[in-house]
Design an enzyme around this catalytic site. Structure first.
Site, PDB file in Angstrom:
ATOM      1  N   GLY A 104     -12.345   3.386  15.203  1.00  0.00           N
ATOM      2  CA  GLY A 104     -11.445   4.541  15.247  1.00  0.00           C
ATOM      3  C   GLY A 104     -10.000   4.139  15.043  1.00  0.00           C
ATOM      4  N   GLY A 144      -6.863   3.118  16.025  1.00  0.00           N
ATOM      5  CA  GLY A 144      -6.308   2.552  17.243  1.00  0.00           C
ATOM      6  C   GLY A 144      -4.796   2.517  17.274  1.00  0.00           C
ATOM      7  N   GLY A 146      -1.003  -0.091  19.978  1.00  0.00           N
ATOM      8  CA  GLY A 146      -0.914   1.009  19.016  1.00  0.00           C
ATOM      9  C   GLY A 146       0.292   0.942  18.094  1.00  0.00           C
ATOM     10  NE  ARG A 198     -10.739   4.749   8.239  1.00  0.00           N
ATOM     11  CZ  ARG A 198      -9.715   3.925   8.084  1.00  0.00           C
ATOM     12  NH1 ARG A 198      -9.927   2.702   7.655  1.00  0.00           N
ATOM     13  NH2 ARG A 198      -8.488   4.310   8.355  1.00  0.00           N
ATOM     14  CG  ASP A 214     -13.495  -0.955   9.665  1.00  0.00           C
ATOM     15  OD1 ASP A 214     -14.293  -1.879   9.451  1.00  0.00           O
ATOM     16  OD2 ASP A 214     -12.320  -1.148  10.029  1.00  0.00           O
ATOM     17  CG  ASN A 215     -10.652  -1.923   6.400  1.00  0.00           C
ATOM     18  OD1 ASN A 215     -10.186  -1.020   7.086  1.00  0.00           O
ATOM     19  ND2 ASN A 215     -10.550  -3.193   6.740  1.00  0.00           N
ATOM     20  CG  ASP A 236      -6.979  -0.078   6.516  1.00  0.00           C
ATOM     21  OD1 ASP A 236      -5.944   0.567   6.746  1.00  0.00           O
ATOM     22  OD2 ASP A 236      -8.068   0.185   7.059  1.00  0.00           O
TER      23      ASP A 236
END
Length: 472
Positions: free
Chosen positions: A86, A88, A122, A179, A244-245, A254
């Site tokens: 997620g 972050g 974060g 993604r 996730d990328n 990313d």
């Protein structure tokens, strides 16, 4: 008066299980470092004052219509499945439909902690923010699908990593932030209802011509084929091709440990966390196939009997290597001036790359040098190149106007790693002249300008960047 952004949000209308509503955390003293006026115009955003832009894109003020949220996803990281990741350190402010009719996300990166921060703060520091700003805009100028940079804001706060570093926030614009990992999390949880809703959303947003889940799989495959072959054609190494990328929209997303090759070698790795070379330059096509297989594994869960579509899904995935090779060869044939397909072209390209690796030749300058007659200068021992050049010129004699094709297929300038590092070091010291110069030069990467001749040069021995870092 707050900034006028014409939000038209759709992801926030999906069920709450897809995200957590999360406002950005205000910062101490936001100061605008960069703003992409051309992109803002495309998005229909009227330029405010620098102070207004800093407040909004630093996360201190929410424009009317914003509906900030952190997106949920999972992902395979270096081949190992992480069941929950997620956003972050990012929040999606919302979406806009640009003057070109295309819908795009506006996201703040480095905007503070979210429920998915996994003990992180974060935040982002200045270096990775400027790196992504420069490299993503350079990729756009190269014609490669990518997320883009709208704004960079210094926060006036210190971010603690290996030491104290200046904090910053990047405003990232993307066709979406869907993604492969967004699909994986709901498939792994057995939440078929959410997976179906997500699939329908992705089709409607990105591939309205796609028929069902397997139509989406095929469309994502084709987009990734074009994307990864484009990376290969400019010597780009993403560095962290986790699922996730891997963008459903087929964009580069990313830019943490990314790099561009100087000296060519197929096994080149820059990312400090890629200790096994999983995401090496030459491995990127096969990793794209692996990632697509993970998407297929998720999507077939939509069937009551996944086995019933397994054969078709497998065929879609198994077709990808040949599609990648075809796209790769098409791009590299263009780089050496070949329009007409002829037997022996694959061997001609492969042989050049082989002698480039052996001769420690600069990737970008060798290919551009074929056009301007300086390619030979890139080789430590040019005799092997001389033999290849004779074969190439014989093949080229059958082509019409190869120079024009080569000129638009081979950039003069790329964001060289050492120039990026020098720019970041200067910016940390308060000097943004290098940043502004790089942005100007890289906005026209196919133009050979004398005033930017120094940016073409490979790094000196003491300038070589051996490793890149995520910066998180």
């Amino acid at each position: 008066m707050t900034l006028d952004i014409p939000f038209d949000n759709t992801y926030a209308q999906l069920a709450p299980e897809f995200y957590t509503r999360q406002a950005p955390t205000p910062v101490k003293a936001p100061r605008l470092l960069a703003f992409n006026d051309a992109l803002a115009t495309l998005l229909g955003i009227a330029r405010g004052t620098d102070a207004e832009l800093a407040q909004v894109f630093g996360g201190n003020e929410l424009p009317e219509g914003a509906d900030p949220l952190a997106q949920l996803y999972a992902g395979h990281q270096f081949g190992t499945y992480n069941p929950q990741l997620g956003d972050g350190r990012a929040v999606l402010l919302g979406e806009v439909v640009g003057t070109d009719g295309l819908r795009r996300d506006i996201q703040l990166k480095g905007s503070g902690p979210t429920p998915y921060s996994r003990r992180g703060d974060g935040r982002a520091w200045l270096g990775p923010v400027l790196r992504e700003y420069v490299v993503s805009e350079a990729m756009h100028a190269l014609g490669i699908p990518t997320t883009r940079a709208l704004a960079a804001v210094e926060t006036g706060e210190t971010v603690w990593r290996e030491g104290g570093l200046p904090g910053a926030v990047l405003t990232r614009v993307a066709s979406s932030h869907l993604r492969v990992g967004t699909f994986q999390i709901f498939a792994a949880r057995g939440n078929t209802e959410a997976l179906r809703s997500l699939t329908e959303y992705a089709i409607a947003r990105h591939y309205p011509e796609a028929k069902g889940a397997l139509g989406l799989l095929r469309a994502v495959r084709d987009a990734q084929v074009e994307l990864v072959s484009a990376w290969m054609s400019v010597g780009f190494i993403h560095g962290v091709m986790n699922t996730d990328n891997s963008s459903i929209a087929g964009e580069t997303i990313d830019y943490g440990p990314c790099a561009f090759m100087d000296v060519y070698h197929p096994n080149r790795v820059f990312s400090s966390i890629d200790r096994t070379g999983r995401y090496a330059y030459g491995n990127q096509p096969q990793i794209a196939v692996w990632n697509l297989a993970q998407l297929a594994t998720a999507l077939i869960q939509l069937e009551d009997d996944p086995e019933s579509v397994l054969e078709e899904a497998t065929e879609i995935v198994h077709a990808m290597p040949e599609l990648l090779e075809d796209a790769w060869l098409r791009r590299f044939r263009a780089k050496i001036g070949l329009r007409e397909v002829a037997e022996g072209d694959l061997e001609l390209v492969s042989d050049l790359l082989g002698i480039m690796a052996q001769g420690q030749a600069d990737f970008t300058n060798t290919f551009r040098g074929l056009l301007d007659g300086t390619a030979r200068d890139q080789f430590l021992e040019p005799e092997a190149f001389d033999v290849w050049e004779s074969r190439w010129k014989d093949r080229l004699s059958r082509e019409a106007d190869p120079e024009a094709l080569m000129a638009r297929s081979n950039p003069v300038l790329i964001p060289r790693n050492h120039r990026i590092e020098q720019m970041i070091a200067a910016a940390v010291g308060g000097d943004y002249a290098s940043f502004e110069r790089l942005m100007d030069a890289l906005s026209h990467p196919f133009e050979a300008r004398e005033d930017y001749a120094d940016l073409r040069r490979p790094p000196a021995e003491d300038e070589v960047v051996q490793a890149t870092f995520c910066g998180t």
